[in-house]
Design a protein around this motif. Structure first.
Motif, PDB file in Angstrom:
ATOM      1  N   MET A 111       0.805  -1.209   0.000  1.00 19.66           N
ATOM      2  CA  MET A 111       0.000   0.000   0.000  1.00 19.66           C
ATOM      3  C   MET A 111       0.851   1.277   0.000  1.00 19.66           C
ATOM      4  O   MET A 111       0.322   2.360  -0.081  1.00 19.66           O
ATOM      5  N   SER A 112       2.178   1.138   0.137  1.00 23.15           N
ATOM      6  CA  SER A 112       3.022   2.319   0.210  1.00 23.15           C
ATOM      7  C   SER A 112       2.903   3.173  -1.031  1.00 23.15           C
ATOM      8  O   SER A 112       3.034   4.388  -0.980  1.00 23.15           O
ATOM      9  N   THR A 113       2.670   2.558  -2.184  1.00 23.07           N
ATOM     10  CA  THR A 113       2.564   3.314  -3.431  1.00 23.07           C
ATOM     11  C   THR A 113       1.304   4.163  -3.471  1.00 23.07           C
ATOM     12  O   THR A 113       1.168   5.027  -4.320  1.00 23.07           O
ATOM     13  N   LEU A 114       0.354   3.910  -2.539  1.00 16.71           N
ATOM     14  CA  LEU A 114      -0.894   4.650  -2.551  1.00 16.71           C
ATOM     15  C   LEU A 114      -0.849   5.863  -1.621  1.00 16.71           C
ATOM     16  O   LEU A 114      -1.796   6.607  -1.530  1.00 16.71           O
ATOM     17  N   THR A 115       0.258   6.071  -0.948  1.00 14.44           N
ATOM     18  CA  THR A 115       0.360   7.192  -0.013  1.00 14.44           C
ATOM     19  C   THR A 115       1.620   7.998  -0.301  1.00 14.44           C
ATOM     20  O   THR A 115       2.382   8.332   0.587  1.00 14.44           O
ATOM     21  N   THR A 116       1.844   8.284  -1.557  1.00 14.81           N
ATOM     22  CA  THR A 116       3.024   9.034  -1.959  1.00 14.81           C
ATOM     23  C   THR A 116       2.770  10.527  -1.801  1.00 14.81           C
ATOM     24  O   THR A 116       1.771  10.963  -1.248  1.00 14.81           O
ATOM     25  N   ALA A 117       3.680  11.316  -2.354  1.00 17.94           N
ATOM     26  CA  ALA A 117       3.588  12.764  -2.208  1.00 17.94           C
ATOM     27  C   ALA A 117       2.310  13.302  -2.828  1.00 17.94           C
ATOM     28  O   ALA A 117       1.725  12.689  -3.706  1.00 17.94           O
ATOM     29  N   PRO A 118       1.869  14.503  -2.394  1.00 14.97           N
ATOM     30  CA  PRO A 118       0.607  15.043  -2.858  1.00 14.97           C
ATOM     31  C   PRO A 118       0.483  15.145  -4.364  1.00 14.97           C
ATOM     32  O   PRO A 118      -0.586  14.966  -4.907  1.00 14.97           O
ATOM     33  N   GLY A 119       1.573  15.437  -5.056  1.00 17.76           N
ATOM     34  CA  GLY A 119       1.486  15.591  -6.507  1.00 17.76           C
ATOM     35  C   GLY A 119       1.589  14.306  -7.275  1.00 17.76           C
ATOM     36  O   GLY A 119       1.451  14.298  -8.492  1.00 17.76           O
ATOM     37  N   ALA A 120       1.820  13.161  -6.576  1.00 14.10           N
ATOM     38  CA  ALA A 120       2.048  11.906  -7.281  1.00 14.10           C
ATOM     39  C   ALA A 120       0.828  11.460  -8.051  1.00 14.10           C
ATOM     40  O   ALA A 120       0.926  10.959  -9.162  1.00 14.10           O
ATOM     41  N   GLY A 121      -0.377  11.636  -7.486  1.00 15.78           N
ATOM     42  CA  GLY A 121      -1.587  11.194  -8.174  1.00 15.78           C
ATOM     43  C   GLY A 121      -1.775  11.932  -9.471  1.00 15.78           C
ATOM     44  O   GLY A 121      -2.172  11.360 -10.484  1.00 15.78           O
ATOM     45  N   ARG A 122      -1.480  13.274  -9.447  1.00 16.36           N
ATOM     46  CA  ARG A 122      -1.650  14.049 -10.673  1.00 16.36           C
ATOM     47  C   ARG A 122      -0.628  13.641 -11.720  1.00 16.36           C
ATOM     48  O   ARG A 122      -0.887  13.677 -12.917  1.00 16.36           O
ATOM     49  N   THR A 123       0.576  13.254 -11.271  1.00 15.73           N
ATOM     50  CA  THR A 123       1.604  12.831 -12.214  1.00 15.73           C
ATOM     51  C   THR A 123       1.265  11.477 -12.811  1.00 15.73           C
ATOM     52  O   THR A 123       1.409  11.249 -14.011  1.00 15.73           O
ATOM     53  N   LEU A 124       0.797  10.572 -11.963  1.00 15.69           N
ATOM     54  CA  LEU A 124       0.503   9.227 -12.435  1.00 15.69           C
ATOM     55  C   LEU A 124      -0.705   9.218 -13.347  1.00 15.69           C
ATOM     56  O   LEU A 124      -0.702   8.599 -14.399  1.00 15.69           O
ATOM     57  N   GLY A 125      -1.752   9.898 -12.984  1.00 22.69           N
ATOM     58  CA  GLY A 125      -2.939   9.972 -13.819  1.00 22.69           C
ATOM     59  C   GLY A 125      -3.869   8.795 -13.622  1.00 22.69           C
ATOM     60  O   GLY A 125      -3.518   7.772 -13.028  1.00 22.69           O
ATOM     61  N   LYS A 129     -11.779   1.001   1.744  1.00 23.77           N
ATOM     62  CA  LYS A 129     -11.827   2.215   2.552  1.00 23.77           C
ATOM     63  C   LYS A 129     -10.500   2.957   2.507  1.00 23.77           C
ATOM     64  O   LYS A 129     -10.466   4.195   2.368  1.00 23.77           O
ATOM     65  N   ARG A 130      -9.398   2.208   2.616  1.00 24.90           N
ATOM     66  CA  ARG A 130      -8.086   2.856   2.577  1.00 24.90           C
ATOM     67  C   ARG A 130      -7.822   3.474   1.207  1.00 24.90           C
ATOM     68  O   ARG A 130      -7.264   4.564   1.103  1.00 24.90           O
ATOM     69  N   LEU A 131      -8.216   2.768   0.148  1.00 22.80           N
ATOM     70  CA  LEU A 131      -8.015   3.304  -1.195  1.00 22.80           C
ATOM     71  C   LEU A 131      -8.809   4.586  -1.396  1.00 22.80           C
ATOM     72  O   LEU A 131      -8.339   5.529  -2.039  1.00 22.80           O
ATOM     73  N   ARG A 132     -10.028   4.621  -0.848  1.00 21.77           N
ATOM     74  CA  ARG A 132     -10.851   5.823  -0.990  1.00 21.77           C
ATOM     75  C   ARG A 132     -10.249   7.008  -0.238  1.00 21.77           C
ATOM     76  O   ARG A 132     -10.555   8.169  -0.533  1.00 21.77           O
ATOM     77  N   GLY A 133      -9.371   6.724   0.724  1.00 21.58           N
ATOM     78  CA  GLY A 133      -8.721   7.798   1.462  1.00 21.58           C
ATOM     79  C   GLY A 133      -7.456   8.297   0.792  1.00 21.58           C
ATOM     80  O   GLY A 133      -6.778   9.180   1.332  1.00 21.58           O
ATOM     81  N   THR A 134      -7.123   7.741  -0.365  1.00 22.48           N
ATOM     82  CA  THR A 134      -5.938   8.174  -1.107  1.00 22.48           C
ATOM     83  C   THR A 134      -6.369   8.978  -2.335  1.00 22.48           C
ATOM     84  O   THR A 134      -7.544   9.303  -2.503  1.00 22.48           O
ATOM     85  N   GLU A 135      -5.414   9.271  -3.199  1.00 25.01           N
ATOM     86  CA  GLU A 135      -5.713  10.031  -4.409  1.00 25.01           C
ATOM     87  C   GLU A 135      -6.219   9.148  -5.546  1.00 25.01           C
ATOM     88  O   GLU A 135      -6.502   9.655  -6.631  1.00 25.01           O
ATOM     89  N   VAL A 136      -6.351   7.857  -5.305  1.00 19.07           N
ATOM     90  CA  VAL A 136      -6.824   6.966  -6.367  1.00 19.07           C
ATOM     91  C   VAL A 136      -8.296   7.255  -6.637  1.00 19.07           C
ATOM     92  O   VAL A 136      -9.125   7.172  -5.730  1.00 19.07           O
ATOM     93  N   PRO A 137      -8.655   7.592  -7.882  1.00 20.39           N
ATOM     94  CA  PRO A 137     -10.074   7.837  -8.191  1.00 20.39           C
ATOM     95  C   PRO A 137     -10.897   6.573  -7.997  1.00 20.39           C
ATOM     96  O   PRO A 137     -10.434   5.456  -8.250  1.00 20.39           O
ATOM     97  N   ALA A 138     -12.129   6.765  -7.537  1.00 23.40           N
ATOM     98  CA  ALA A 138     -13.010   5.611  -7.314  1.00 23.40           C
ATOM     99  C   ALA A 138     -13.201   4.811  -8.589  1.00 23.40           C
ATOM    100  O   ALA A 138     -13.228   3.575  -8.569  1.00 23.40           O
ATOM    101  N   THR A 139     -13.336   5.509  -9.711  1.00 21.35           N
ATOM    102  CA  THR A 139     -13.542   4.799 -10.983  1.00 21.35           C
ATOM    103  C   THR A 139     -12.324   3.966 -11.361  1.00 21.35           C
ATOM    104  O   THR A 139     -12.456   2.895 -11.958  1.00 21.35           O
TER     105      THR A 139
END
Length: 282
Positions: A1-15, A100-110
């Motif tokens: 799960m460490s990859t799901l709690t990276t820096a704030p800009g990581a989600g925007r970079t990953l897409g 629940k943990r995934l929903r608390g990260t930047e991963v979009p629900a879809t």
């Protein structure tokens, strides 16, 4: 799960695509590590087909080899076993607090659901190759008469049962209770949707409800696309069905396609209302 709690800009970079790919790879690994899901999701339709269809090799139904006819039905049934694995997987991930943990990260629900659905779809493709190879190579079936129509019904049928799994996960209290929810769907689809034998072989009073089940139009469409004949009202002792050209095939399959679309829309409404990201309490 460490990859799901990276820096704030990581989600925007990953897409979105990157997140969905990560969920796909995770679901793919989990599927192959779980022997029960591997058997039900991949091998059960193939094993049942070998047992049920092989004795029918010397018979015909509606002008096509009866074993090949049943094998195409089991391609439809593979969508139901995928539904079972998706239902089990969603409920298990919910109960383990993964969703629940995934929903608390930047991963979009879809992206979470798309990755899990994508892994299930890849398993369906493997089943289609296995069952299609059996149908053509062993039972002497022709290659699909209309590959595009076949792909439409496969994709539509998969979407129907994937969304239905998401919807019914909301009323499934726990992973242990998932078989109680899935088994009635499995039995109805296998024995009352024309997978092995025509719906016309059922008692007369059951035929209309059976034609309305979610798998029935999918199986009908798959057979029409594969054999290029107007399936839906065939019987064991009935005459051979006349071949259809491509346009006639689409015209004949349109009511089945609309019924499957109606089931998908209904399942989507239920999924929107019932789907839960957290375990039930109490």
């Amino acid at each position: 799960m460490s990859t799901l709690t990276t820096a704030p800009g990581a989600g925007r970079t990953l897409g979105w695509t990157g997140w969905a790919r990560g969920q796909f790879l995770l679901s793919w690994r989990v599927f192959w590590r779980n022997r029960r899901s591997t058997f039900i999701g991949l091998l059960l339709p193939v094993a049942l087909d070998l047992v049920v269809a092989a004795p029918l090799r010397d018979r015909e139904i509606a002008g096509v080899n009866a074993a090949a006819y049943s094998t195409v039905g089991f391609i439809g049934f593979a969508l139901v076993t995928t539904f079972i694995n998706l239902l089990n997987g969603i409920v298990a991930r919910r109960d383990d607090l993964v969703l629940k943990r995934l929903r608390g990260t930047e991963v979009p629900a879809t992206a979470i659901l798309a990755g899990q659905f994508g892994a299930a779809g890849a398993v369906v493709l493997l089943q289609v190759l296995l069952l299609g190879g059996i149908s053509v190579g062993w039972f002497g079936a022709p290659l699909p008469a209309d590959p595009l129509l076949l792909a439409v019904f496969l994709a539509g049928g998969f979407l129907l049962f994937a969304v239905l799994a998401a919807a019914l996960s909301g009323i499934t209290p726990s992973a242990e209770a998932a078989p109680m929810v899935a088994t009635p769907v499995l039995l109805l689809c296998m024995f009352a949707s024309g997978v092995v034998a025509p719906v016309s072989s059922l008692p007369h009073w059951l035929q209309a409800p059976a034609h309305a089940l979610p798998l029935a139009p999918v199986v009908e469409g798959l057979r029409t696309a594969w054999f290029g004949r107007g399936f839906g009202a065939e019987s064991w002792n009935g005459p051979a069905l006349a071949p259809l050209d491509l346009l006639q095939g689409w015209q004949h399959a349109l009511p089945a396609l609309l019924l499957a679309a109606a089931w998908t829309a209904g399942a989507a409404v239920l999924a929107r209302r019932l789907f839960r990201w957290e375990p039930r309490r109490g």
